[in-house]
Design an enzyme around this catalytic site. Structure first.
Site, PDB file in Angstrom:
ATOM      1  N   ASN A  82      43.881  58.698  22.995  1.00  0.00           N
ATOM      2  CA  ASN A  82      43.126  57.537  22.500  1.00  0.00           C
ATOM      3  C   ASN A  82      43.945  56.705  21.520  1.00  0.00           C
ATOM      4  O   ASN A  82      43.952  55.478  21.568  1.00  0.00           O
ATOM      5  CB  ASN A  82      41.826  57.989  21.829  1.00  0.00           C
ATOM      6  CG  ASN A  82      40.915  58.724  22.786  1.00  0.00           C
ATOM      7  OD1 ASN A  82      41.191  58.760  23.994  1.00  0.00           O
ATOM      8  ND2 ASN A  82      39.852  59.316  22.276  1.00  0.00           N
ATOM      9  N   THR A 139      40.308   6.628  25.423  1.00  0.00           N
ATOM     10  CA  THR A 139      39.143   7.447  25.072  1.00  0.00           C
ATOM     11  C   THR A 139      38.156   7.226  26.211  1.00  0.00           C
ATOM     12  O   THR A 139      38.108   6.113  26.782  1.00  0.00           O
ATOM     13  CB  THR A 139      38.511   7.031  23.724  1.00  0.00           C
ATOM     14  OG1 THR A 139      38.042   5.694  23.835  1.00  0.00           O
ATOM     15  CG2 THR A 139      39.510   7.141  22.577  1.00  0.00           C
ATOM     16  N   LYS A 146      53.380  11.866  51.065  1.00  0.00           N
ATOM     17  CA  LYS A 146      52.826  12.489  49.861  1.00  0.00           C
ATOM     18  C   LYS A 146      53.859  13.167  48.971  1.00  0.00           C
ATOM     19  O   LYS A 146      54.810  13.755  49.439  1.00  0.00           O
ATOM     20  CB  LYS A 146      51.789  13.547  50.266  1.00  0.00           C
ATOM     21  CG  LYS A 146      50.561  12.949  50.908  1.00  0.00           C
ATOM     22  CD  LYS A 146      49.547  12.523  49.885  1.00  0.00           C
ATOM     23  CE  LYS A 146      48.733  13.726  49.482  1.00  0.00           C
ATOM     24  NZ  LYS A 146      47.779  13.414  48.463  1.00  0.00           N
ATOM     25  N   GLU A 168      48.871  21.339  39.030  1.00  0.00           N
ATOM     26  CA  GLU A 168      47.523  21.720  39.467  1.00  0.00           C
ATOM     27  C   GLU A 168      47.325  23.230  39.346  1.00  0.00           C
ATOM     28  O   GLU A 168      46.254  23.708  38.982  1.00  0.00           O
ATOM     29  CB  GLU A 168      47.297  21.278  40.912  1.00  0.00           C
ATOM     30  CG  GLU A 168      47.259  19.771  41.075  1.00  0.00           C
ATOM     31  CD  GLU A 168      47.375  19.374  42.538  1.00  0.00           C
ATOM     32  OE1 GLU A 168      46.393  19.530  43.269  1.00  0.00           O
ATOM     33  OE2 GLU A 168      48.461  18.920  42.953  1.00  0.00           O
ATOM     34  N   TYR A 177      36.430  55.936  21.156  1.00  0.00           N
ATOM     35  CA  TYR A 177      37.026  55.580  22.445  1.00  0.00           C
ATOM     36  C   TYR A 177      36.029  55.714  23.583  1.00  0.00           C
ATOM     37  O   TYR A 177      35.232  56.649  23.630  1.00  0.00           O
ATOM     38  CB  TYR A 177      38.239  56.483  22.742  1.00  0.00           C
ATOM     39  CG  TYR A 177      38.860  56.161  24.085  1.00  0.00           C
ATOM     40  CD1 TYR A 177      39.789  55.141  24.208  1.00  0.00           C
ATOM     41  CD2 TYR A 177      38.470  56.853  25.233  1.00  0.00           C
ATOM     42  CE1 TYR A 177      40.330  54.809  25.443  1.00  0.00           C
ATOM     43  CE2 TYR A 177      39.014  56.525  26.472  1.00  0.00           C
ATOM     44  CZ  TYR A 177      39.938  55.504  26.581  1.00  0.00           C
ATOM     45  OH  TYR A 177      40.462  55.170  27.799  1.00  0.00           O
ATOM     46  N   GLN A 231      40.162  51.082  28.969  1.00  0.00           N
ATOM     47  CA  GLN A 231      41.327  51.074  29.850  1.00  0.00           C
ATOM     48  C   GLN A 231      41.493  49.713  30.537  1.00  0.00           C
ATOM     49  O   GLN A 231      42.581  49.370  30.992  1.00  0.00           O
ATOM     50  CB  GLN A 231      41.182  52.185  30.899  1.00  0.00           C
ATOM     51  CG  GLN A 231      42.317  52.263  31.893  1.00  0.00           C
ATOM     52  CD  GLN A 231      42.285  53.570  32.671  1.00  0.00           C
ATOM     53  OE1 GLN A 231      42.564  54.628  32.131  1.00  0.00           O
ATOM     54  NE2 GLN A 231      41.911  53.492  33.933  1.00  0.00           N
ATOM     55  N   LYS A 258      44.353  46.613  29.656  1.00  0.00           N
ATOM     56  CA  LYS A 258      45.753  46.430  30.019  1.00  0.00           C
ATOM     57  C   LYS A 258      45.971  45.447  31.163  1.00  0.00           C
ATOM     58  O   LYS A 258      46.865  44.598  31.103  1.00  0.00           O
ATOM     59  CB  LYS A 258      46.388  47.784  30.343  1.00  0.00           C
ATOM     60  CG  LYS A 258      46.695  48.564  29.055  1.00  0.00           C
ATOM     61  CD  LYS A 258      47.041  49.999  29.303  1.00  0.00           C
ATOM     62  CE  LYS A 258      45.819  50.841  29.601  1.00  0.00           C
ATOM     63  NZ  LYS A 258      44.870  50.921  28.441  1.00  0.00           N
TER      64      LYS A 258
END
Ligand code: ARG
Length: 461
Positions: free
Chosen positions: A110, A155, A283, A290, A317, A322, A325
């Site tokens: 932990n 604006t 194009k 994007e 814990y 887990q 991460k």
């Protein structure tokens, strides 16, 4: 294979559930930090009298060998282990036998996993900051190269007032500098050494936590073992810094997508930062921008997802933790990708000063016209009314201030004399600003110098 906790069980774990709960496929990324933490723990245990000098020497040598091998040969960090902690322990036991089994004395996964992730972030955040500084540097170069070019500011996405093109680029710099500080703050949140917390209540071995903290590069030890076992505020801080940074990148991307379009034509993306269409030969699409805008949703998702994971957890814990991460690693990878891509996009951006200047002329000088009347003694509200009426007529006639003769000016109001024509240009408009944060050219030059000094201060190339 026996796992780290099989003693209490008579039956084997369901392979499907074991696989579901395993984290090795992603926490292998913490390998280096796990070994670093264990090397420190050897010293802690030696100080506490668990290891004698020779034991410590053996275990440390084996850990270093494991570390070297993993660095040399990334594929080595693999196997059927539940997580990276189990992997390192298995490797250690294979090398030094029983001695390896004593390394986990007084320690819990932990605190180990919390330590590893803190070490990892404190190692990686400076890299992200360096890359962020490179984006700031590219924006500053672009601002510098824009010189005295003017463009409209907006604006409500409607033309507002003329600004220097440099001021526009420096606006994005201002936001990114806050992100730099937010990343530093996330690193500070992670700056607390959790070893000595045990699973949740502390440890029975007199490890010198202050020594461990300084050896591992932390400025402090956690305050409370229960809190330490479930504290992932540093993860939330990191994900927030990443999400905020991506929100800023998304807005920069959106600005550039708009300003590079056929309707504006202010800037042009380099070929290298654009893509074509498989069907429409004409194009030139801003795909990288994007994609940055698109990935921002995912980064915001990591932050909100993680906050949702944390909100219901009881103290101490829980395996839910887990989940931190994969969010951290994915956020890091995508931010790093966006950072690297943006440097090229910005460096390759071409500015068309004639187009930006043309768009910065005309009715967006209306506030300057009103300020002219204010200068002659008229209350601003009244001036606003007079110039609003002018704008209405000029719009109907498809003309703008630049086309008015002196006689026409006077018809709108007798306070308009010859000198008004010199006020009503984009250049005069930006020169008329008076505050340091404004688009006044000297203020912008000072802002640019400030960015350059900041880049130097943080050691950016
Ligand atoms: N893989 C676990 C995690 O990432 C390590 C800690 C496991 N601790 C436990 N009590 N199951 O959080």
């Amino acid at each position: 294979m026996a796992n780290l906790w099989s003693g209490r069980f008579s039956g084997q774990p369901d392979p499907v559930a074991f696989q579901f709960g395993s984290s090795f496929r992603f926490d292998r990324r913490l390998f280096e930090d796990d070994v670093t933490g264990s090397l420190a723990w050897v010293e802690g245990l030696t100080g506490a009298g668990v290891f004698n000098a020779a034991d410590a020497q053996n275990v440390s040598a084996a850990l270093k060998e494991i570390l070297e091998r993993g660095r040399r040969e990334p594929a080595f960090v693999d196997g059927p282990d539940e997580d990276v902690h189990a992997f390192v322990e298995r490797q250690l036991v294979e090398r030094v036998g029983d001695l390896g089994k004593r390394l986990h004395t007084g320690r819990s996964r932990n605190e180990q996993v919390s330590l590893d992730l803190r070490l990892y972030l404190r190692r990686q955040i400076p890299d992200l900051q360096k890359q962020l500084a490179a984006v700031v540097s590219a924006l500053a170069r672009k601002a510098e190269s824009a010189g005295t070019a003017v463009m409209p500011s907006y604006t409500h996405l409607r033309r507002a007032m003329p600004v220097l093109v440099a001021h526009f680029f420096l606006a994005h710099v201002a936001a990114l500098r806050r992100d730099y500080d937010r990343l530093a703050w996330a690193s500070q949140e992670a700056d607390a050494m959790p070893l000595g917390s045990g699973a949740v209540a502390g440890t029975n071995y007199a490890v010198d936590t202050a020594m461990l903290a300084s050896r591992l590069g932390f400025s402090r030890v956690v305050a409370n073992s229960i809190d330490a076992s479930s504290d992932r505020d540093f993860v939330a801080a990191f994900l927030h810094a990443c999400a905020m940074l991506m929100v800023h990148f998304s807005r920069l991307s959106e600005d550039l997508i708009i300003f590079c379009d056929e309707e504006h034509g202010f800037f042009q993306l380099s070929d290298a930062s654009s893509t074509g269409s498989s069907m429409m030969p004409q194009k030139k699409n801003p795909d990288p921008l994007e994609l940055i805008r698109g990935k921002t949703g995912r980064l915001i998702g990591h932050l909100t997802g993680w906050m949702a994971t944390m909100k219901g957890l009881p103290s101490g814990y829980n395996k839910d933790l887990q989940e931190d991460k994969e969010s951290v690693f994915d956020a890091e990878d995508n931010v790093a990708g966006a950072l690297a891509t943006l440097v090229g996009v910005i460096d390759g951006l071409e500015i068309f000063p004639n187009t930006t200047a043309a768009a910065a002329s005309g009715l967006l000088l209306a506030t300057d016209v009103a300020d002219f009347l204010v200068g002659k003694g008229m209350p601003f509200r009244e001036a606003h009314e007079v110039v609003g009426g002018m704008a209405r007529h000029l719009l109907a006639e498809k003309r703008d201030f630049g086309a008015l003769t002196p006689a026409e000016w006077r018809q709108y109001h007798p306070l308009f004399d010859e000198s008004v024509t010199s006020v009503v240009t984009a250049e005069a408009s930006v020169r008329a600003r008076k505050t340091p944060q404004s688009t006044q050219p000297q203020a912008v030059a000072a802002a640019l110098a400030d960015v350059t000094a900041w880049l130097r201060r943080i050691g950016a190339p």
